[in-house]
Design a protein around this motif. Structure first.
Motif, PDB file in Angstrom:
ATOM      1  N   VAL A  48      19.260  16.675 -16.551  1.00  0.00           N
ATOM      2  CA  VAL A  48      20.255  17.221 -17.466  1.00  0.00           C
ATOM      3  C   VAL A  48      19.515  17.723 -18.697  1.00  0.00           C
ATOM      4  CG1 VAL A  48      22.242  16.681 -18.916  1.00  0.00           C
ATOM      5  CG2 VAL A  48      22.036  15.632 -16.666  1.00  0.00           C
ATOM      6  N   LYS A  49      19.835  18.946 -19.098  1.00  0.00           N
ATOM      7  CA  LYS A  49      19.247  19.513 -20.314  1.00  0.00           C
ATOM      8  C   LYS A  49      20.176  19.220 -21.480  1.00  0.00           C
ATOM      9  CE  LYS A  49      16.752  23.157 -18.010  1.00  0.00           C
ATOM     10  NZ  LYS A  49      16.629  24.573 -17.772  1.00  0.00           N
ATOM     11  N   VAL A  50      19.610  18.644 -22.536  1.00  0.00           N
ATOM     12  CA  VAL A  50      20.362  18.307 -23.732  1.00  0.00           C
ATOM     13  C   VAL A  50      19.578  18.788 -24.943  1.00  0.00           C
ATOM     14  CG1 VAL A  50      21.317  16.416 -25.113  1.00  0.00           C
ATOM     15  CG2 VAL A  50      21.335  16.247 -22.623  1.00  0.00           C
ATOM     16  N   ALA A  51      20.259  19.426 -25.879  1.00  0.00           N
ATOM     17  CA  ALA A  51      19.623  19.872 -27.125  1.00  0.00           C
ATOM     18  C   ALA A  51      20.057  18.955 -28.259  1.00  0.00           C
ATOM     19  CB  ALA A  51      20.020  21.307 -27.436  1.00  0.00           C
ATOM     20  N   ILE A  52      19.118  18.633 -29.128  1.00  0.00           N
ATOM     21  CA  ILE A  52      19.406  17.873 -30.346  1.00  0.00           C
ATOM     22  C   ILE A  52      19.453  18.890 -31.475  1.00  0.00           C
ATOM     23  CG2 ILE A  52      18.624  16.061 -31.912  1.00  0.00           C
ATOM     24  CD1 ILE A  52      16.884  15.007 -29.542  1.00  0.00           C
ATOM     25  N   GLU A  53      20.585  18.970 -32.162  1.00  0.00           N
ATOM     26  CA  GLU A  53      20.764  19.962 -33.215  1.00  0.00           C
ATOM     27  C   GLU A  53      21.407  19.325 -34.438  1.00  0.00           C
ATOM     28  OE1 GLU A  53      22.977  23.250 -31.606  1.00  0.00           O
ATOM     29  OE2 GLU A  53      21.472  23.645 -30.073  1.00  0.00           O
ATOM     30  N   TYR A  54      21.395  20.064 -35.546  1.00  0.00           N
ATOM     31  CA  TYR A  54      22.093  19.612 -36.745  1.00  0.00           C
ATOM     32  C   TYR A  54      22.452  20.798 -37.611  1.00  0.00           C
ATOM     33  CZ  TYR A  54      18.071  20.273 -39.871  1.00  0.00           C
ATOM     34  OH  TYR A  54      17.068  20.801 -40.613  1.00  0.00           O
ATOM     35  N   ARG A  55      23.361  20.544 -38.511  1.00  0.00           N
ATOM     36  CA  ARG A  55      23.675  21.537 -39.531  1.00  0.00           C
ATOM     37  C   ARG A  55      23.967  20.787 -40.826  1.00  0.00           C
ATOM     38  NH1 ARG A  55      28.302  22.243 -36.009  1.00  0.00           N
ATOM     39  NH2 ARG A  55      30.114  21.272 -36.941  1.00  0.00           N
ATOM     40  N   ILE A  67      24.517  15.878 -43.523  1.00  0.00           N
ATOM     41  CA  ILE A  67      24.004  16.432 -42.272  1.00  0.00           C
ATOM     42  C   ILE A  67      24.919  15.992 -41.146  1.00  0.00           C
ATOM     43  CG2 ILE A  67      22.145  16.258 -40.556  1.00  0.00           C
ATOM     44  CD1 ILE A  67      20.176  16.161 -42.857  1.00  0.00           C
ATOM     45  N   TYR A  68      25.268  16.953 -40.314  1.00  0.00           N
ATOM     46  CA  TYR A  68      26.015  16.670 -39.103  1.00  0.00           C
ATOM     47  C   TYR A  68      25.049  16.894 -37.941  1.00  0.00           C
ATOM     48  CZ  TYR A  68      29.422  17.041 -35.347  1.00  0.00           C
ATOM     49  OH  TYR A  68      30.109  16.866 -34.173  1.00  0.00           O
ATOM     50  N   ALA A  69      24.610  15.795 -37.320  1.00  0.00           N
ATOM     51  CA  ALA A  69      23.674  15.855 -36.198  1.00  0.00           C
ATOM     52  C   ALA A  69      24.459  15.677 -34.909  1.00  0.00           C
ATOM     53  CB  ALA A  69      22.639  14.742 -36.339  1.00  0.00           C
ATOM     54  N   PHE A  70      24.073  16.429 -33.876  1.00  0.00           N
ATOM     55  CA  PHE A  70      24.840  16.360 -32.638  1.00  0.00           C
ATOM     56  C   PHE A  70      23.999  16.745 -31.434  1.00  0.00           C
ATOM     57  CE2 PHE A  70      25.343  20.367 -34.793  1.00  0.00           C
ATOM     58  CZ  PHE A  70      25.198  21.334 -33.808  1.00  0.00           C
ATOM     59  N   LEU A  71      24.490  16.359 -30.252  1.00  0.00           N
ATOM     60  CA  LEU A  71      23.864  16.704 -28.989  1.00  0.00           C
ATOM     61  C   LEU A  71      24.707  17.745 -28.276  1.00  0.00           C
ATOM     62  CD1 LEU A  71      22.949  13.168 -27.574  1.00  0.00           C
ATOM     63  CD2 LEU A  71      21.520  14.708 -28.922  1.00  0.00           C
ATOM     64  N   VAL A  72      24.037  18.662 -27.610  1.00  0.00           N
ATOM     65  CA  VAL A  72      24.705  19.681 -26.805  1.00  0.00           C
ATOM     66  C   VAL A  72      24.062  19.649 -25.431  1.00  0.00           C
ATOM     67  CG1 VAL A  72      25.153  22.143 -26.522  1.00  0.00           C
ATOM     68  CG2 VAL A  72      25.099  21.149 -28.811  1.00  0.00           C
ATOM     69  N   MET A  73      24.886  19.490 -24.389  1.00  0.00           N
ATOM     70  CA  MET A  73      24.337  19.549 -23.035  1.00  0.00           C
ATOM     71  C   MET A  73      24.597  20.924 -22.453  1.00  0.00           C
ATOM     72  SD  MET A  73      26.967  17.375 -20.729  1.00  0.00           S
ATOM     73  CE  MET A  73      28.006  18.364 -19.672  1.00  0.00           C
ATOM     74  N   TYR A  74      23.822  21.268 -21.445  1.00  0.00           N
ATOM     75  CA  TYR A  74      23.976  22.548 -20.762  1.00  0.00           C
ATOM     76  C   TYR A  74      24.400  22.281 -19.323  1.00  0.00           C
ATOM     77  CZ  TYR A  74      21.696  24.558 -24.792  1.00  0.00           C
ATOM     78  OH  TYR A  74      21.399  24.945 -26.079  1.00  0.00           O
ATOM     79  N   ASP A  75      25.506  22.908 -18.897  1.00  0.00           N
ATOM     80  CA  ASP A  75      25.972  22.707 -17.526  1.00  0.00           C
ATOM     81  C   ASP A  75      25.141  23.550 -16.553  1.00  0.00           C
ATOM     82  OD1 ASP A  75      26.967  25.313 -17.618  1.00  0.00           O
ATOM     83  OD2 ASP A  75      29.059  24.695 -17.810  1.00  0.00           O
TER      84      ASP A  75
END
Length: 130
Positions: A48-55, A67-75
């Motif tokens: 599973v590909k997951v990105a760690i991002e923030y804004r 800071i709002y940190a979050f994970l995004v997965m790719y289907d």
């Protein structure tokens, strides 16, 4: 979003289990990971590909940054999907510095991995074309 961790340190410890494989070329605040997870309907595990991002956002009447940190997965089709549980955290004050230091360390490693992967691919192409 729900979180089963009660501190930023615990959450980042969980996120440390994601295997860093590079950076997202479309977003300089995005670390790409690839991790084996158990499948519910299939036997075994799958990548599973997951990105760690923030804004960085501003909130409240004083416009205090956080800071709002979050994970995004790719289907399977490459579409971005939110990670619901343990996939986000809002932090301010001292937590912001902890997150920034953690993210900078991860990003530095992601850049190293990315450059090494590019070099390896270039070497394989050169060898193939020789």
């Amino acid at each position: 979003m729900k979180c089963t961790h009660n501190t930023l340190t615990h959450l980042l410890g969980a996120w440390d289990r994601l295997e860093v494989v590079g950076i997202n070329p479309d977003n300089h605040k995005s670390i790409l990971t690839s991790t084996l997870v158990n499948c519910r309907n299939d036997f075994g595990k799958r990548q599973v590909k997951v990105a760690i991002e923030y804004r960085i956002e501003e909130a409240g009447y004083m416009n205090a940054p956080y800071i709002y940190a979050f994970l995004v997965m790719y289907d399977h089709n490459g579409h971005r999907r939110s990670v619901i549980k343990n996939g986000s955290w809002g932090c301010h004050g001292e937590d912001m510095m902890e997150f920034k230091l953690w993210f900078a360390k991860k990003l530095s490693y992601a850049n190293e991995v990315q450059e090494q992967r590019i070099e390896d691919e270039q070497d394989r192409i050169t060898e193939f074309l020789s």
